[in-house]
Design a protein around this motif. Structure first.
Motif, PDB file in Angstrom:
ATOM      1  N   THR A 192       0.830  -0.918   0.167  1.00 53.40           N
ATOM      2  CA  THR A 192       0.010  -0.355  -0.053  1.00 53.40           C
ATOM      3  C   THR A 192       0.281   1.207  -0.024  1.00 53.40           C
TER       4      THR A 192
ATOM      5  N   TRP B  31       1.540   5.940   0.146  1.00 50.79           N
ATOM      6  CA  TRP B  31       0.995   7.211   0.308  1.00 50.79           C
ATOM      7  C   TRP B  31       1.797   7.630  -0.289  1.00 50.79           C
TER       8      TRP B  31
ATOM      9  N   VAL C  93      -2.648   2.517  -4.032  1.00 50.62           N
ATOM     10  CA  VAL C  93      -2.620   3.679  -3.178  1.00 50.62           C
ATOM     11  C   VAL C  93      -3.657   4.035  -2.563  1.00 50.62           C
ATOM     12  N   VAL C  94      -3.154   4.578  -0.998  1.00 47.27           N
ATOM     13  CA  VAL C  94      -3.978   4.849  -0.304  1.00 47.27           C
ATOM     14  C   VAL C  94      -4.186   6.533   0.124  1.00 47.27           C
ATOM     15  N   THR C  95      -5.427   7.127  -0.068  1.00 51.41           N
ATOM     16  CA  THR C  95      -4.748   9.055   0.456  1.00 51.41           C
ATOM     17  C   THR C  95      -5.450   8.887   1.624  1.00 51.41           C
ATOM     18  N   ASP C  96      -5.607   7.998   2.611  1.00 50.97           N
ATOM     19  CA  ASP C  96      -5.584   8.617   4.369  1.00 50.97           C
ATOM     20  C   ASP C  96      -4.233   8.850   4.569  1.00 50.97           C
ATOM     21  N   ALA C  97      -3.425   9.578   5.005  1.00 46.52           N
ATOM     22  CA  ALA C  97      -2.164  10.069   5.662  1.00 46.52           C
ATOM     23  C   ALA C  97      -1.775   9.618   7.082  1.00 46.52           C
TER      24      ALA C  97
ATOM     25  N   THR D 172      -1.371   3.770   8.633  1.00 47.75           N
ATOM     26  CA  THR D 172       0.724   3.687   7.636  1.00 47.75           C
ATOM     27  C   THR D 172       0.304   2.764   6.554  1.00 47.75           C
ATOM     28  N   PRO D 173       0.471   3.528   5.433  1.00 48.09           N
ATOM     29  CA  PRO D 173       1.224   2.998   4.495  1.00 48.09           C
ATOM     30  C   PRO D 173       2.551   2.613   4.405  1.00 48.09           C
TER      31      PRO D 173
ATOM     32  N   VAL E 256       5.995   5.059   1.226  1.00 49.84           N
ATOM     33  CA  VAL E 256       5.860   6.899   0.913  1.00 49.84           C
ATOM     34  C   VAL E 256       6.475   7.009  -0.403  1.00 49.84           C
TER      35      VAL E 256
END
Length: 268
Positions: free
Chosen positions: A86, A88, A104-108, A111-112, A115
């Motif tokens: 995942t 960010w 891709v994750v949009t919520d920072a 924890t991805p 980065v």
């Protein structure tokens, strides 16, 4: 002899998306010579499709598959080195569409696994960079689409991602891997797309270090243009050091490139 061409976009063809005088005609002349080419760019504010559309509207007739962007390079790296991760992405512009196969994750706040830092802009806020630092300290790998220090606009030179990378690395005590120019990964991937030997490919750019010397370090032929972010004092400082590498070729602008390519393609 050389037989292929890599062209930077910002500062070589355009500045603030306005054509550099004579650039459209020069690119057309090069196309008539049927030289295999790719446009290798660290621009992260637009997707490859958007870049091609804008350039074509300006008269350059560039196809999306001719553009090798930092986002595309980064996606290839992530698929190879962090499959299924995942990610960010901190960036301005719709470059995620060039990152197929990457989750891709949009919520920072979540924890991805990785980065990714794109081009610097308003998104590089205190809060956002503090979150990047926090994740770095926690052991999350951080990857940058490029390490460019500046970019050129009609209003002047602006700082870019590389300026922030050095501070983050020093503060966290960790290294950030950069994928686009001047990383060898970017140059070699573009050369592989052309199917040519690196020593037969010319890289043309306005950034002395990221475009030209970076390419030469990867065995390509470097050509520096005196447009975009080019600064006379930067080149003079380099030339004053007898042990420092210098550009293979320097031209005033891309207008002079067709004649230079003619010479390089026929020299023994």
């Amino acid at each position: 002899m050389v037989s292929g061409l890599l062209l930077d976009i910002d500062g070589v063809l355009v500045t603030s998306w306005r054509p550099i005088p004579g650039a459209v005609q020069a690119v057309e002349q090069l196309a008539q010579r049927a030289i295999p080419r790719m446009f290798l760019t660290n621009t992260t504010s637009k997707s490859r499709t958007q870049l091609a559309e804008v350039l074509t509207e300006l008269g350059f007739a560039v196809a999306p598959d001719e553009i090798f962007s930092a986002a595309r390079l980064t996606a290839e790296y992530l698929r190879a080195q962090h499959p299924g991760a995942t990610v960010w992405v901190l960036n301005r512009g719709p470059v995620v569409e060039d990152m197929s196969g990457v989750e891709v994750v949009t919520d920072a706040r979540v924890t991805p696994d990785v980065v990714v830092l794109g081009g610097a802009g308003p998104e590089f806020s205190h809060d956002a960079l503090s979150r990047v630092f926090e994740l770095m300290v926690a052991g999350v790998p951080v990857i940058a689409m490029h390490r460019s220090m500046t970019w050129s606009t009609t209003e002047g030179i602006r700082i870019d991602t590389g300026v922030y990378l050095e501070g983050l690395e020093k503060a966290a005590g960790r290294t950030i891997r950069a994928i686009g120019k001047p990383s060898p990964w970017g140059f070699r991937a573009a050369v592989d797309m052309l199917g040519l030997d690196p020593t037969s490919v010319v890289m043309v750019g306005d950034d002395l270090h990221s475009d030209v010397l970076g390419a030469q370090a990867s065995a390509l032929v470097g050509v520096l243009v005196r447009t975009g972010k080019f600064r006379t004092e930067t080149l003079a400082a380099l030339e004053s050091d007898e042990f420092a590498p210098v550009p293979d070729h320097i031209i005033d602008s891309i207008v002079d490139l067709p004649a230079l390519m003619d010479r390089l393609m026929t020299s023994a």
